[in-house]
Design an enzyme around this catalytic site. Structure first.
Site, mmCIF file in Angstrom:
data_model
loop_
_atom_site.group_PDB
_atom_site.id
_atom_site.type_symbol
_atom_site.label_atom_id
_atom_site.label_comp_id
_atom_site.label_asym_id
_atom_site.label_seq_id
_atom_site.Cartn_x
_atom_site.Cartn_y
_atom_site.Cartn_z
ATOM 1 N N GLY A 101 -4.456 -53.929 -74.093
ATOM 2 C CA GLY A 101 -5.695 -53.176 -73.935
ATOM 3 C C GLY A 101 -5.642 -51.891 -74.740
ATOM 4 O O GLY A 101 -4.792 -51.708 -75.598
ATOM 5 N N HIS A 102 -6.570 -51.017 -74.444
ATOM 6 C CA HIS A 102 -6.694 -49.761 -75.167
ATOM 7 C C HIS A 102 -6.358 -48.609 -74.224
ATOM 8 O O HIS A 102 -6.873 -48.537 -73.113
ATOM 9 C CB HIS A 102 -8.122 -49.597 -75.716
ATOM 10 C CG HIS A 102 -8.192 -48.633 -76.863
ATOM 11 N ND1 HIS A 102 -8.202 -47.275 -76.681
ATOM 12 C CD2 HIS A 102 -8.257 -48.850 -78.191
ATOM 13 C CE1 HIS A 102 -8.270 -46.687 -77.854
ATOM 14 N NE2 HIS A 102 -8.306 -47.608 -78.797
ATOM 15 N N GLY A 103 -5.474 -47.712 -74.673
ATOM 16 C CA GLY A 103 -5.058 -46.583 -73.857
ATOM 17 C C GLY A 103 -5.736 -45.297 -74.260
ATOM 18 O O GLY A 103 -6.766 -45.285 -74.928
ATOM 19 N N ALA A 104 -5.137 -44.179 -73.876
ATOM 20 C CA ALA A 104 -5.723 -42.862 -74.132
ATOM 21 C C ALA A 104 -5.681 -42.496 -75.587
ATOM 22 O O ALA A 104 -6.450 -41.664 -76.045
ATOM 23 C CB ALA A 104 -4.986 -41.797 -73.304
ATOM 24 N N GLY A 108 -4.558 -45.110 -78.371
ATOM 25 C CA GLY A 108 -4.829 -46.283 -79.196
ATOM 26 C C GLY A 108 -4.501 -47.543 -78.411
ATOM 27 O O GLY A 108 -4.468 -47.551 -77.172
ATOM 28 N N GLU A 109 -4.233 -48.633 -79.134
ATOM 29 C CA GLU A 109 -3.951 -49.906 -78.495
ATOM 30 C C GLU A 109 -2.603 -49.884 -77.779
ATOM 31 O O GLU A 109 -1.673 -49.178 -78.191
ATOM 32 C CB GLU A 109 -3.930 -51.019 -79.550
ATOM 33 C CG GLU A 109 -5.317 -51.432 -80.043
ATOM 34 C CD GLU A 109 -6.106 -52.138 -78.962
ATOM 35 O OE1 GLU A 109 -7.255 -51.778 -78.751
ATOM 36 O OE2 GLU A 109 -5.530 -53.037 -78.318
ATOM 37 N N VAL A 110 -2.507 -50.657 -76.703
ATOM 38 C CA VAL A 110 -1.268 -50.833 -75.947
ATOM 39 C C VAL A 110 -0.885 -52.306 -76.028
ATOM 40 O O VAL A 110 -1.724 -53.183 -75.797
ATOM 41 C CB VAL A 110 -1.441 -50.386 -74.479
ATOM 42 C CG1 VAL A 110 -0.121 -50.532 -73.729
ATOM 43 C CG2 VAL A 110 -1.934 -48.946 -74.410
ATOM 44 N N LYS A 122 2.889 -48.128 -76.539
ATOM 45 C CA LYS A 122 1.691 -47.314 -76.755
ATOM 46 C C LYS A 122 1.696 -46.852 -78.203
ATOM 47 O O LYS A 122 2.721 -46.401 -78.712
ATOM 48 C CB LYS A 122 1.670 -46.104 -75.825
ATOM 49 C CG LYS A 122 1.643 -46.453 -74.362
ATOM 50 C CD LYS A 122 1.443 -45.212 -73.496
ATOM 51 C CE LYS A 122 0.066 -44.636 -73.683
ATOM 52 N NZ LYS A 122 -0.234 -43.573 -72.717
ATOM 53 N N ASP A 142 -3.202 -35.238 -61.204
ATOM 54 C CA ASP A 142 -4.100 -36.395 -61.167
ATOM 55 C C ASP A 142 -3.437 -37.544 -60.425
ATOM 56 O O ASP A 142 -3.331 -38.662 -60.936
ATOM 57 C CB ASP A 142 -4.479 -36.818 -62.595
ATOM 58 C CG ASP A 142 -5.719 -37.718 -62.594
ATOM 59 O OD1 ASP A 142 -5.986 -38.332 -63.644
ATOM 60 O OD2 ASP A 142 -6.387 -37.813 -61.560
#
Length: 1705
Positions: free
Chosen positions: A1120-1123, A1125-1127, A1147, A1246
């Site tokens: 998928g896509h992270g904060a 780029g792609e993971v 990551k 968070d």
């Protein structure tokens, strides 16, 4: 060495309570005596002594106080609050505060109080056995002080000084004479930072002994040493001066640069020894020092100690007393290798009776130094009481001082001059006195301003219309914006000064000088002026300032302004406090008291002391019709000392007097404009002393405080009487014997209603021979009070209308002017008053004065009695020596010289002036003088009061005859008579070029400068040469300068354009997708940034990251896509300490990204790499040597916690395998990770279910904290404060976080409580049915969430404890872990069943409303429909195959849906159902329609929406779940087939979790319930599908075994993997996604989302009713941020936040 030991023993004697021997005694006598605390032979402290000590500790401490108003005024000046917010106010500021104490007094005091045997054996061994002479010298350390909770509540910091503190801060207890440690330094920066951002009162720092020395004998000496250490508190607050990207044109923007510092200290310094003149050295010889004219204030005698002890038995009892500290005993010892030893007493008071003091010193003939005893008062220079010369005897001597009663507190200091290195001084600590002790006074706070160029100036030089800084940053717009009206040049605006409406001329702000003032008051700029040129204008004109804030308490506040105007008018300045109103208006200044008023601009400086309330100032101009009168005021300022300085507990005082220049060092930063007499090399030839009224007005004289303030920064040092006949009389000591010229000016009489001119006072000059130290008494006359203007409205109307005296008989008792006071200069010899010079005061004017001006009268014969003037209804003037007159008559000088009262209190407050002026009635009062002037006996309004008579002593020589010419208060000028014997006329004066001879009229000084010649005999002057060559040179130089400037400007412009073009090309190149940013290479990163941060006390940098070669990493599939780029999921080999190969999550950082993205990427790697805990995701390594950059994390197959909880909710048709124990274990895992972060002082900020990951989904799962996105920016500043417009998880934040931006470990405690709610609600959104704004208001008002369904009580108690409003009331994670363990052991908790879900399955909860192309159109929530087929000819084959239908909004029968292009292929298959968007007109109201046949359960409290995985128009993905691993989707073929089968067989679903709206929730619920047959069929289908899913999960995951690599391919896999050896992976996505442009479930307003590619929509069937789900036209809350500040800023680098948890602060 022997000298050192002897020196130490003698110093020990100064600290010990008993000293029985001198330095020549035997070694047996050198043993110390026990202190008073151990008299009884036991170490146990008496409770009574401890109680007494606790009380005395309050009086023995040194007290620093920083006013709270200083914080307010500083924030007002810099135009920003002092709360540490760096982003909202254009940059941060720096704060520094430290406390300095001299080490030597503390070291010697503590060393002297240690064990006697150790002190004798090891000289200066500490209590821990330290041997300073044998061991290496310890290094002193700076002590850091913090705040406790008690200190925060009281705004007070108590510093307890003790042995350990001195050891650490001073490097031991031994004083190294060769290089002593000078200061003990304590850092108070954190305390100051907290206080600046907090609320409440003043900041107080108190120094006192530590608690373990509460024994009275020890505590006294500790407190004395603290006072002697000369403690000083330094404070500095300065701007960071960061450049701003935009230039603001707003004048209220804060100044870019400012730098202030303050020092709080006791201003008293200890003097050097002057040359002594005492000759009292013989034994038992008594000496008295009684200067002529002085009342004997002290006397001292020198006797032997043996004789004194034999006679005075009380001293023997005092020596043996066990009470410790007693009133009458003190000891403070301080020593320095530079200044020698001295002792200092506490503050004493002898207010009602004289007191005595006994001091014991040791004398020896070989001593070359001298003992000196000083008397120190705060308002006066130190006075040497005695000085011992070289003694001729050996032994102890007792010095007895007898001090007279004193009204002010004082201290006694005894010092010893130390010419040689081996000199010693010995004091007996048994000082005795019966003076009353006082507590230590607060110290003063003085401010400095640091110019941009490095120069320092006083605060008084800031904002004074005079540029003192090299770059001019001490003046300018920030001064004008500080307080409206306090800094005004009347240029662009009037600064809030408003004219008071009335008849006659008005004050106006003129752009240039009025015509009537251009000749006398040239000025190029604007000013405030009044002009009465038109005839017939008369009366009074006022202009009033804005309401000013009151200054700091006891601030040395001054008001300054420039004034110019006519000499025949009257301009005055008045002050009115808000609490008193106009009735309490006071006069500050009057132009009639200024000489040469009509000769150009004059700078007026007036003190404003003692103000405790808001106030305003008012200029008043009295205008008559006799002639044109004009005044101008410009450059008005209130000094910055009013708001940024304070004198502590004392009122402002005059600076150090001239005679104190012998004792204190000069300050090169202080500018002086006059030469002060008394300093080394000073000469009295050019000195002039000017004495005035010190600002006092009316019938009473000045006070000491008024004169101290008035004579500030002058060479005048006077003592003002406060009692009896000398009250208000100034006393001046003659500096040397010589002839002086004294000029005395009598005060003028007051004006009446119709007479606008005063009756002038007399001035005269005489020469007198005065002796050194002779005391001269000076009474400066004050003018009589004027009848007009008047504060009473009725009387003021009479003044304005100029009415005659016959209008009302009841008002005739007044209207005349008071008599002016005479000015007296006299001596007192043996109690007899001897007049020297008396200048008569003018008589007051009658109501309608018609008297002629009388001639001056002078008396020379002292045999003529100085009687009072005759009094009628009005009072006569006071004379020299007479009895007490009637109340309206002025009092004679012998009785005090006060002015008389008015005849009747009808509002005419026309009292006589100080100096014997008579009070007025309708007729004027008489003037004071040697013989007072008489008043008219029948109160005739046409008669003035008579002037007094002048007088000159026969001992004096007349220089100028009496002449009437003073139109204001009196004055006395004294200057030495110049030696003009070389001049032909015998008269001369001094100029800047030297002495210049005078010549009589019609004579001119000859060229020789000595003789005088006739002006007609002067030869004609030669013609001046032509100036044409000068003009030519100037024109040529000017032209050359202009040409050079033009060339320079042109060159700058050309360079600017060239640079601008280069920058544009560079920007275009950087924006190119093919650009490789060289700065992002590892070497460049280390060079430019080299980030170093501290984690849990350890410093971390990029070098600490474990580098993994790129050839050892292979990517297998995308996650998928992270904060950033792609993971990807991948395999890594060759990592030391790790299995090979190893499954990892990779990551990536795209090649094209900004420098800040690079730094954020490295920051997250640093953060995760420094944590080593089983409940925190582990960082395997990084790969930064090649692009794109990689971060390798351990692979978490279980996905994020929130998705897991939603998927495993128990349902009616599908029971879950989860139990309450599983939920508690998950909570315990997260709590352990939080405890680890808390112990390492790390704030996550968070903690939420979306940021927690699971190792697997089956039994044996472990939860770990896996996202540190919000934590990485806390290391970019020095404060744990989140500021600016950042996306924040509001629903997981405590009130102090989203209201004040403060983040602490207690913030994570609150977030953990919300996480518990998520866990036990099985993944529902917190604060159901509430928007972000509603959550802000709900939590701030004290609201908290209810427990989830079936939540055990102990678990909910953990939640509520975590949600306490005060951060300190929340438990830490150690306590939370204990409570969770208790819950796991409680059967009533673990046996609680989980709630059963009746809503839809999780896949249907994830639907998201899509934004149409039209931004104003409402979004549609689309859900699948499996059983109901909508007939349409335009359906695609894929749409028919999937069996999907669209729920349309029935908004209008005329609405038509445009066709949507078919779906495009995507490189990854997703589990989300395809959705489409359709534009809907926004002008029509939204409507809802429920379908009762669809059935189902709609959970209105927990409606959710998630964005799709598609990309929007601005390349921002709209579905990101967890930024650590990206979107958790698994390409499992069996699950995809199962989902497709489910879509074909499942019935219609209604979303169970809806969408929260901005401001309020607008939800559309479908009808509740289905038909029974349809419901049974649906349950059966879902049960079958759930059983299939369970079987597949068991087959795939088993019992959560360790992650193993997938089966090897058919070909043998090499040990060294490469990306080429595996199946191709679409790595082009690493370039497709630009770094940082990541959406977080929202879109900016006005930017529509990309329509999803799906099947074309069918037209609606006629008459068919369709279920709908509508949202507002403005978009859901997760599609745009909640705006708390104006403007919308979307930070692309912020961590992903799900749902409605983001807001902009």
């Amino acid at each position: 060495m022997i000298a050192r030991i002897l020196y130490f023993f003698l110093w020990s004697a100064a600290f010990l309570p008993e000293l029985q021997c001198a330095s020549q005694r035997t070694a047996d006598a050198l043993t110390t005596f026990p202190t008073s605390a151990f008299i009884n032979g036991t170490d146990r402290k008496d409770s009574n002594q401890t109680s007494t000590s606790r009380i005395k500790r309050k009086t023995l401490s040194v007290d620093f106080a920083v006013p709270s108003l200083l914080r307010y005024y500083l924030a007002l000046f810099i135009k920003r609050p002092l709360n540490g917010d760096c982003l909202s106010f254009n940059g941060c500021y720096t704060v520094r505060a430290n406390l300095l104490m001299r080490c030597v007094p503390l070291q010697k005091t503590i060393a002297g109080l240690l064990d006697a045997k150790l002190a004798a054996m090891n000289v200066n061994r500490s209590s821990t056995g330290q041997l300073p002479y044998r061991q290496k010298r310890p290094v002193p350390k700076v002590l850091n002080l913090g705040l406790t909770s008690a200190s925060r509540k009281s705004n007070q910091v108590v510093v307890e000084v003790g042995e350990e503190m001195v050891k650490t801060g001073c490097g031991g207890l031994h004083v190294y004479e060769d290089a002593p440690v000078v200061f003990l330094e304590m850092d108070l920066t954190r305390i100051l930072e907290w206080w600046l951002g907090a609320e409440g009162g003043r900041l107080r720092v108190r120094l006192m002994p530590e608690r373990k020395v509460q024994v009275p004998g020890k505590e006294d000496k500790y407190s004395a040493a603290i006072r002697a250490s000369d403690a000083r508190l330094f404070i500095q607050i300065a701007s960071s001066e960061r450049p701003s990207s935009t230039i603001s044109r707003n004048p209220t923007v804060a100044p870019k640069y400012w730098n202030f510092s303050w020092i709080a200290e006791d201003e008293l310094t200890f003097p050097e020894d002057p040359v002594s003149t005492s000759d009292c050295t013989s034994k038992a010889k008594s000496c008295d020092r009684r200067p002529d004219g002085y009342y004997p204030e002290f006397a001292w005698s020198l006797t032997s100690a043996e004789d004194s002890w034999a006679i005075d038995q009380t001293m023997v009892k005092t020596k043996a007393s066990s009470q410790g500290w007693e009133e009458g005993r003190f000891l403070t010892v301080n020593s320095s290798a530079l200044t020698g030893p001295w002792v200092l007493s506490p503050w004493f008071r002898a207010a009602h009776r004289p007191c005595g003091l006994d001091i014991t010193v040791f004398l020896h003939p070989r001593q070359s130094g001298r003992y000196t005893v000083w008397l120190i008062e705060r308002d006066k220079p130190p006075l040497a009481l005695l000085t011992t010369e070289h003694p001729h005897v050996i032994g102890w001597a007792v010095v007895h001082l007898s001090l007279a009663a004193r009204s002010k507190p004082f201290r006694i200091s005894s010092s010893y001059s130390q010419p040689g290195e081996i000199e010693t001084a010995t004091y007996d600590p048994r000082y005795s006195t019966n003076c009353t002790t006082r507590s230590s006074q607060n110290v003063t706070l003085r401010g400095r301003y640091h110019c941009r160029g490095g120069r320092e100036i006083n605060v008084s030089q800031l904002c004074d219309f005079s540029i003192d800084c090299p770059q001019g940053d001490d003046e300018g717009e920030h001064c004008r914006q500080f307080l409206n009206g306090s800094y005004c040049s009347f240029g662009r605006e009037d600064c809030g000064w408003q004219p008071v409406q009335g008849r006659g001329p008005q004050w106006r702000a003129h752009p240039s000088i009025p015509q009537s003032l251009r000749s006398s008051c040239p000025s190029p700029g604007a000013l405030l002026a009044i002009d009465s040129q038109p005839k017939g204008q008369r009366g009074s004109a006022q202009v009033r300032s804005p309401l000013f804030f009151y200054p700091l308490r006891n601030a040395p506040c001054m008001v300054k302004f420039w004034v110019c105007g006519s000499s025949n008018g009257a301009l005055s300045l008045w002050i009115t406090e808000n609490s008193t109103g106009p009735e309490g208006q006071r006069s500050l200044w009057n132009s009639t008291s200024e000489a040469n008023m009509g000769k150009g601009w004059k700078l007026i400086t007036l003190p404003l002391f003692g103000l405790v309330d808001l106030f305003y100032l008012q200029f008043s101009a009295d205008i008559s019709s006799s002639s044109g009168i004009a005044f101008a005021v410009d450059n008005f300022t209130l000094s910055m000392e009013c708001f940024l300085e304070t004198n502590g507990e004392f009122p402002p005082v005059a600076p150090i007097s001239p005679t104190q220049a012998l004792f204190t060092q000069s300050n090169e930063n202080i500018k002086t404009t006059t030469t002060l007499y008394g300093g080394p090399g000073a000469s009295t030839e050019s000195v002039k002393w000017i004495f005035h009224t010190c600002g006092a007005t009316g019938q009473d004289g000045p006070t000491p405080t008024q004169c101290s303030n008035s004579y500030r920064n002058t060479n005048v040092n006077v003592t003002v009487g406060t009692k009896g006949p000398f009250k208000g009389i100034q006393m001046w000591q003659v500096p040397e014997t010589r002839k002086y010229r004294i000029t005395a000016y009598g005060a003028a009489g007051g004006r009446s209603v119709l007479a606008v001119h005063k009756s002038h006072g007399v001035y005269m000059t005489g020469d007198f021979l005065l002796q050194k130290d002779e005391l001269l008494y000076i009474l400066v006359g004050q003018e009589g009070e004027d009848a007009c203007p008047n504060m009473v409205p009725t009387m003021d109307r009479i003044c304005r209308e100029q009415q005659g005296p016959s209008i009302n008989k009841t008002q005739l008792k007044g209207g005349g002017g008071g008599g002016g006071g005479g000015t007296y200069v006299f001596k007192v010899v043996n109690g007899v008053h001897i007049p020297l010079l008396i200048a008569a005061g003018g008589g007051g004017r009658g109501y309608s004065s018609q008297s002629e001006t009388p001639e001056e009268v002078m008396d020379r014969d002292p045999s003529i009695p100085g009687r009072n003037g005759k009094s009628g209804t009005a009072g006569g003037g006071g004379g020299w020596n007479d009895s007490a007159p009637v109340p309206q008559g002025g009092r004679p000088l012998i009785l005090g010289g006060q002015g008389g009262e008015p005849c009747q209190a009808m509002g005419w407050k026309t009292r006589g002036g100080f100096g014997g002026g008579g009070g007025a009635c309708t007729a004027g009062g008489g003037g004071g003088g040697y013989r007072g002037g008489s008043a008219w006996h029948d109160n005739d309004p046409r008669k003035d009061g008579d002037d007094g008579t002048s007088y000159i002593s026969p001992d004096g020589e007349m220089y100028l005859e009496p002449l009437k010419g003073m139109e204001g208060n009196g004055e006395v000028i004294i200057n030495p008579v110049q030696n003009c014997s070389h001049c032909e006329s015998g008269d001369c004066h001094e100029t800047s070029e030297g002495m210049v001879c005078y010549c009589d009229e019609e004579l001119t000084l000859a060229p020789d400068g000595v003789s005088c010649i006739n002006s007609t005999e002067l030869p004609l002057l030669p013609a001046q040469p032509s100036l044409s060559h000068l003009a030519l040179g100037l024109s040529v130089g000017t032209s050359a300068l202009i040409a050079a400037l033009l060339l320079a400007v042109s060159g700058v412009m050309i360079m600017y354009r060239r640079k601008h073009t280069e920058l544009q090309s560079i920007q275009l190149e950087l924006q190119s997708p093919d650009c490789k940013l060289s700065k992002l290479r590892a070497s460049t990163i280390m060079t430019d940034y080299n980030p170093n941060y501290c984690f849990g006390g350890k410093t971390a940098s990029v070098n600490d990251l474990k580098e993994v070669p790129r050839r050892n990493i292979s990517l297998t599939r995308g996650l998928g896509h992270g904060a950033f780029g792609e993971v990807y999921e991948g395999l890594a080999v060759g990592i030391p300490g790790e299995p090979s190969p190893m499954q990892v999550a990779v990551k990536t950082l795209p090649e094209v990204c900004s420098e800040q993205d690079e730094l954020d990427f490295l920051m997250e790697a640093l953060i995760i790499s420094k944590f080593s805990h089983q409940n925190i995701v582990r960082c395997i390594g990084v790969s930064l040597q090649a692009l794109p950059h990689f971060i390798l994390l351990e692979l978490m197959a279980g996905g994020d916690l929130k998705s897991f909880l939603r998927e495993t909710r128990p349902r009616l048709e599908h029971p879950s395998s989860l139990t309450m124990v599983d939920l508690l274990n998950i909570a315990r895992d997260i709590a352990r990770g939080c405890q680890y972060l808390e112990e390492n002082q790390f704030i996550h900020r968070d903690i939420a279910a979306r940021n927690c990951l699971l190792t697997c989904k089956g039994p044996g799962r472990v939860a770990k904290i896996g996202d540190f996105g919000m934590a990485r920016d806390i290391y970019r500043a020095s404060y744990y404060r989140k500021g600016g417009r950042a996306m924040l998880p509001v629903k997981w934040m405590p009130p102090e976080a989203f209201m004040e931006g403060i983040f602490t470990s207690k913030t994570d405690t609150w977030s953990f409580g919300v996480l518990l709610w998520e866990i036990f609600s099985l993944g529902y959104m917190p604060y159901p049915s509430r928007s972000n704004q509603e959550v802000l208001e709900f939590v701030t008002n004290g609201g908290r969430m209810d427990p989830p369904k079936n939540c055990p009580g102990p678990v909910y108690r953990i939640m509520t404890q975590s949600w306490q409003h005060q951060p300190e009331d929340r438990p830490n994670f150690s306590t939370i872990l204990e409570r969770i363990d208790y819950c796991l052991q409680d059967p009533d908790v673990v046996n609680v069943p989980l709630p059963v879900e009746y809503g839809p399955i999780p896949e249907e909860e994830e639907r998201v409303p899509m934004r149409p192309e039209d931004p104003s159109a409402p979004s549609l929530l689309v859900s699948p429909q499996g059983t109901e087929d909508v007939p349409s000819a335009t359906h695609s084959a894929q749409s028919k195959k999937d069996g999907e239908a669209i729920h349309m909004a029935n908004l209008s029968t005329d609405s038509k849906l445009p066709p949507v292009p078919p779906s495009q292929p995507h490189p990854h298959h997703h589990l989300q159902t395809p959705v489409v968007t359709a534009p809907v007109p926004a002008s029509k109201p939204s409507s809802t329609t429920s379908n009762a046949q669809d059935g189902g359960h709609v959970n209105l409290g927990f409606m959710q929406a998630h964005s799709s995985e598609k990309e929007s128009r601005n390349r921002k993905p709209t579905n990101l779940w967890n930024p650590t691993y990206g979107s958790w989707f698994l390409q499992q073929q069996q699950k995809r087939q199962q989902v497709q089968a489910q879509r074909q067989t499942s019935g219609p679903r209604i979303p169970g979790e809806g969408q929260e709206q901005v401001g309020r929730t607008v939800t559309v619920a479908e009808a509740l319930g289905l038909q029974q047959q349809h419901k049974q069929q649906q349950y059966q289908q879902q049960l079958q599908r759930q059983q299939q899913q369970q079987q597949q999960q068991q087959q795939q995951q088993g019992l959560c075994r360790p992650l193993l690599p997938p089966p090897p391919p058919p070909a043998p896999t090499p040990l060294l993997l490469d990306s080429a050896t595996l199946a191709p992976v679409p790595l082009y996505r690493l370039r497709r996604f630009p770094c940082g442009n990541i959406g977080y479930g929202y879109q900016e307003q006005g930017l529509p989302m990309e329509p999803m590619q799906g099947p074309q929509l069918p037209p609606p069937h006629p008459g068919q009713q369709r279920p709908i789900s509508l949202t507002r036209a403005s978009g859901p809350e997760d599609s745009r941020p909640l705006l708390v500040t104006m403007g919308t800023v979307q930070d692309s680098r912020l961590p992903k936040m799900e749902g409605h948890n983001a807001t902009v602060l």
